[in-house]
Write an enzyme that holds these catalytic residues in place. Structure first.
Site, PDB file in Angstrom:
ATOM      1  N   SER A 408       0.576  -1.114   0.017  1.00  0.00           N
ATOM      2  CA  SER A 408      -0.093   0.142   0.000  1.00  0.00           C
ATOM      3  C   SER A 408       0.637   1.141   0.093  1.00  0.00           C
ATOM      4  O   SER A 408       1.731   1.515  -0.825  1.00  0.00           O
ATOM      5  CB  SER A 408      -0.778   0.056   1.257  1.00  0.00           C
ATOM      6  OG  SER A 408      -1.811   0.916   1.155  1.00  0.00           O
ATOM      7  N   ASP A 600      -9.341  -2.977  -5.328  1.00  0.00           N
ATOM      8  CA  ASP A 600      -9.224  -4.057  -4.574  1.00  0.00           C
ATOM      9  C   ASP A 600      -9.919  -3.722  -3.225  1.00  0.00           C
ATOM     10  O   ASP A 600      -9.708  -4.385  -2.157  1.00  0.00           O
ATOM     11  CB  ASP A 600      -7.862  -4.294  -4.318  1.00  0.00           C
ATOM     12  CG  ASP A 600      -6.756  -3.205  -3.575  1.00  0.00           C
ATOM     13  OD1 ASP A 600      -7.639  -2.076  -3.370  1.00  0.00           O
ATOM     14  OD2 ASP A 600      -5.734  -3.312  -3.660  1.00  0.00           O
ATOM     15  N   ASP A 638      -8.126  -9.156  -2.663  1.00  0.00           N
ATOM     16  CA  ASP A 638      -8.498  -7.439  -2.102  1.00  0.00           C
ATOM     17  C   ASP A 638      -7.243  -6.864  -1.432  1.00  0.00           C
ATOM     18  O   ASP A 638      -6.254  -7.521  -1.533  1.00  0.00           O
ATOM     19  CB  ASP A 638      -9.789  -7.291  -1.146  1.00  0.00           C
ATOM     20  CG  ASP A 638      -9.371  -8.170   0.094  1.00  0.00           C
ATOM     21  OD1 ASP A 638      -8.347  -8.194   0.545  1.00  0.00           O
ATOM     22  OD2 ASP A 638     -10.351  -8.767   0.651  1.00  0.00           O
ATOM     23  N   HIS A 639      -7.399  -5.634  -0.982  1.00  0.00           N
ATOM     24  CA  HIS A 639      -6.343  -5.012  -0.553  1.00  0.00           C
ATOM     25  C   HIS A 639      -5.465  -5.777   0.382  1.00  0.00           C
ATOM     26  O   HIS A 639      -3.931  -5.506   0.462  1.00  0.00           O
ATOM     27  CB  HIS A 639      -6.658  -3.539   0.046  1.00  0.00           C
ATOM     28  CG  HIS A 639      -5.505  -2.599   0.162  1.00  0.00           C
ATOM     29  ND1 HIS A 639      -4.740  -2.165  -1.071  1.00  0.00           N
ATOM     30  CD2 HIS A 639      -4.986  -1.994   1.076  1.00  0.00           C
ATOM     31  CE1 HIS A 639      -3.947  -1.305  -0.710  1.00  0.00           C
ATOM     32  NE2 HIS A 639      -4.062  -1.280   0.637  1.00  0.00           N
ATOM     33  N   ASP A 641      -5.432  -9.172   1.051  1.00  0.00           N
ATOM     34  CA  ASP A 641      -4.862 -10.405   0.777  1.00  0.00           C
ATOM     35  C   ASP A 641      -3.561 -10.622   0.423  1.00  0.00           C
ATOM     36  O   ASP A 641      -3.132 -11.835   0.672  1.00  0.00           O
ATOM     37  CB  ASP A 641      -5.733 -10.987  -0.496  1.00  0.00           C
ATOM     38  CG  ASP A 641      -7.160 -11.280  -0.331  1.00  0.00           C
ATOM     39  OD1 ASP A 641      -7.481 -11.437   1.217  1.00  0.00           O
ATOM     40  OD2 ASP A 641      -8.252 -11.186  -1.186  1.00  0.00           O
ATOM     41  N   ASP A 646      -7.134 -10.877   6.498  1.00  0.00           N
ATOM     42  CA  ASP A 646      -8.444 -11.121   6.549  1.00  0.00           C
ATOM     43  C   ASP A 646      -8.657 -12.608   6.677  1.00  0.00           C
ATOM     44  O   ASP A 646      -8.743 -13.607   5.904  1.00  0.00           O
ATOM     45  CB  ASP A 646      -9.129 -10.978   5.042  1.00  0.00           C
ATOM     46  CG  ASP A 646     -10.576 -11.055   5.091  1.00  0.00           C
ATOM     47  OD1 ASP A 646     -11.044 -11.315   6.218  1.00  0.00           O
ATOM     48  OD2 ASP A 646     -11.316 -10.974   4.097  1.00  0.00           O
ATOM     49  N   ASP A 649     -11.601 -14.675   5.458  1.00  0.00           N
ATOM     50  CA  ASP A 649     -11.827 -15.146   4.052  1.00  0.00           C
ATOM     51  C   ASP A 649     -11.351 -16.388   3.856  1.00  0.00           C
ATOM     52  O   ASP A 649     -10.154 -17.117   4.060  1.00  0.00           O
ATOM     53  CB  ASP A 649     -10.793 -14.122   3.380  1.00  0.00           C
ATOM     54  CG  ASP A 649     -10.754 -14.258   1.997  1.00  0.00           C
ATOM     55  OD1 ASP A 649     -11.720 -15.153   1.424  1.00  0.00           O
ATOM     56  OD2 ASP A 649     -10.011 -13.554   1.040  1.00  0.00           O
TER      57      ASP A 649
END
Length: 680
Positions: A408, A600, A638-639, A641, A646, A649
């Site tokens: 990020s 994402d 997603d962001h 993962d 998460d 998930d």
């Protein structure tokens, strides 16, 4: 008349034999005492007193036995002495044999003494030997002693009776008990073997030198007599080993006390080898967190993981947040270490600007007190100096490289650091020329060839609508900064990385004074923070200030977790998207620019692939430097993962996450073949 003469001759023969026995008794007794004095010269005075007391006790017992059987030994000896001169030839011959026997015994004693010294030396060298080996050595010594005893018995057969009588006055400390005269010779031999084995096994748990002394003395005292157990049960060496704590007890109380006292005075406890125990415990212990030696790592250049916005290391994070690198699925850094990759987790500001975070990252790697720069501190109104880092790579300099992997906002921070290393800060250089004073080496530039590769994961290189629409709103920033202010009290371990702005209570400052001071901070109206840098405007500004380094390998990884809506071109969040990102994912999916909608949950795909103003290409097996190598978009990722945060998930598994990072780390090792200037 003839029968009477025969009777007289037979009587004379008996008398002569008795005289011979008495003579041998006195002669061999004195010589045996002399031999024992030579062998036991080194023994303590306590041993001599103990042996004498035991001998006296046994003498009294023999006298009692003789009285009970009606034998007047003294009168019988006097009568036989009168006829001593009747057979001088026989007496002289027996004297000669006795002298030869005593000489042989003295030779055997000397050999036993030498063997004893050798055994002591060997035992000293092998004090740390395995107890099993010691037991085997003792058993072998016992067997050797038995064989030696048989040979000695054959040599001294003629003087056997005199030795048995004399033993009561000269019983050594190794054999504390005696045998009843009613026992035959075979019983005596069996019991001698049992007691000698018992004595050796009894000393075995104690000092090994004492045990070896007993083995030697076993050969010297092969004619000593012992009193059997009442049940006369045959004992074996294995039986004695199993009962070391309760060995064969002497039959007399005095013998028991004397024997125990002598053992106590001569025993030295053999303590376990503490160093060996510790080494064994370490060898058997859990090896999960074991760090490999530098020469065993697959990567020559260390891997540094750089977290993004609102990122923390475990020592300073709020308890509600999961572990940044791996969440509950795995510890990414630890897993890399276990698989041969040297890696670190950087600890920098959670909400600071890319500039401040880049400076902190430099000192995290290099070590030292953070210097944000005099010009920068004066421009934005915060403290010039920050925390002090120990440094993970203190020898970091041109030619000594690292791999930087940013998730990020961490990808933006890495790019900012590379720019400062290579080109420095023009503002800081000018400020230092004008105001003099010190300047950090980071701001001087000319520190190229310190980064091997730059890898970004879901990085908003061109900003994100999430920050434009929500993150940069005054209300949102106010809430976040208020939280930072609350956790900035002196009793909190949480660190948002805003101490340079005053969001950290001082040691002698009350909380009320702290809150008043924070209200006056320039943070609330400054652009020197992460919220602004994540906007498309802030990211564009960073893109203008940075450039590609032709000596570095660049690579990006991008994910998307949205799908096209049924009745429009908008993008909707997938069902398995990290729940907190559903709102921002749907907001980005409604963006005016259609090319920005696929995302994402926080970052658009188009923003994560590469900076708009810098060269890029699709990633292939060919490693290229000085250009962004864009990997294929990972669908249904997603962001978070990429970092496994998460835990709910079920689509993205731990094994998949582990494979991703192993592949990434392997790619970094391959880049070293291209970027290693030492090979050139």
């Amino acid at each position: 008349m003839k029968s009477q003469n025969k009777y007289s001759i037979r009587k004379f023969s008996v008398g002569a034999s008795s005289i011979l026995i008495a003579t041998l008794l006195f002669l061999s007794g004195g010589q045996a005492q002399a031999a024992e004095k030579q062998v036991n010269m080194g023994n303590s005075q306590e041993d001599t007193v103990t042996a004498q007391s035991i001998g006296d006790q046994q003498t009294r017992e023999n006298a009692n036995y003789q009285r009970e059987n009606g034998v007047d030994e003294q009168q019988h000896t006097e009568n036989l002495t009168k006829n001593l001169h009747n057979d001088k030839t026989i007496s002289e011959e027996n004297h000669r044999k006795t002298d030869d026997l005593n000489k042989d015994q003295l030779k055997d004693d000397k050999k036993s003494s030498l063997n004893n010294k050798n055994i002591q030396r060997d035992t000293t060298k092998n004090n740390n030997a395995n107890p099993r080996d010691v037991n085997q050595g003792l058993e072998q010594a016992i067997n050797d002693g038995k064989q030696s005893k048989v040979a000695s018995q054959q040599q001294s057969k003629e003087a056997d009776n005199s030795q048995d009588l004399n033993a009561n006055n000269n019983l050594p400390s190794q054999s504390r008990t005696k045998v009843s005269p009613s026992l035959n010779k075979s019983d005596q031999t069996s019991q001698r073997e049992i007691v000698n084995e018992t004595e050796i096994e009894k000393v075995q748990p104690q000092q090994k030198n004492q045990a070896n002394d007993k083995i030697t003395d076993h050969n010297f005292n092969n004619e000593q007599e012992v009193k059997p157990q009442k049940d006369e049960k045959t004992l074996s060496v294995s039986d004695l080993k199993n009962n070391q704590k309760s060995p064969v007890e002497p039959t007399k109380d005095n013998d028991k006390k004397n024997g125990l006292n002598l053992l106590k005075s001569s025993a030295v406890a053999t303590l376990p080898n503490k160093g060996t125990k510790e080494l064994t415990a370490k060898a058997k212990g859990d090896q999960t967190n074991k760090v490999a030696k530098q020469g065993q790592y697959k990567n020559q250049d260390p891997i540094v993981l750089v977290h993004g916005f609102n990122g923390f290391t475990d020592d300073i994070n709020p308890s509600v947040l999961a572990h940044y690198w791996g969440g509950n699925k795995m510890n990414i850094r630890q897993d890399l270490e276990e698989n041969g990759y040297k890696a670190y987790e950087a600890s920098i500001s959670a909400f600071g600007s890319n500039y401040d975070r880049a400076v902190e990252l430099y000192y995290y790697i290099k070590g030292g007190r953070v210097d944000y720069g005099a010009a920068h501190a004066a421009k934005y109104g915060h403290e010039r100096y920050g925390k002090t880092y120990e440094g993970i790579y203190k020898d970091w300099k041109p030619g000594q490289k690292v791999h930087l992997v940013g998730h990020s906002m961490g990808g933006q921070t890495i790019r900012q650091l590379e720019e400062l290393l290579r080109n420095g800060s023009r503002e800081e250089i000018e400020y230092q020329k004008k105001h003099s004073g010190e300047i950090s080496p980071l701001f001087k530039g000319n520190n190229d060839n310190m980064i091997s590769s730059i890898t970004t994961l879901g990085t908003p290189h061109n900003g994100t609508h999430a920050s434009d629409l929500a993150g940069n709103e005054a209300l949102v920033r106010q809430i976040v900064f208020d939280i930072g202010k609350m956790f900035g009290n002196k009793n909190s371990r949480v660190d948002f990385g805003l101490a340079q702005w005053g969001l950290k209570q001082k040691p002698n400052e009350s909380y009320i004074d702290y809150v008043k001071r924070v209200k006056q901070s320039n943070l609330w109206k400054s652009k020197d923070n992460g919220f602004y840098d994540l906007t498309r405007e802030g990211a564009t500004d960073l893109n203008r200030k940075t450039s590609l380094n032709p000596n570095i390998v660049y690579k990006t990884y991008t994910g998307e977790a949205t799908h096209k809506a049924l009745n429009s071109d908008r993008q909707k969040a997938d069902l398995n998207m990290f729940f907190p990102f559903v709102i921002t994912g749907n907001l980005i999916g409604k963006a005016t620019e259609k090319e920005w909608r696929e995302n994402d949950g926080l970052v658009s795909v188009i923003s994560s692939q590469h900076p708009f103003n810098q060269a890029y290409t699709n990633a292939t097996d060919k490693i290229q430097k000085g250009i962004w190598q864009v990997t294929p978009t990972k669908h249904d990722w997603d962001h978070v993962d990429f970092v496994g945060q998460d835990s709910s998930d079920t689509v993205r598994t731990r094994e998949e996450l582990q494979d991703f990072w192993h592949h990434l780390a392997d790619d970094l090792v391959k880049t070293e073949k291209v970027t290693d200037t030492k090979q050139a």
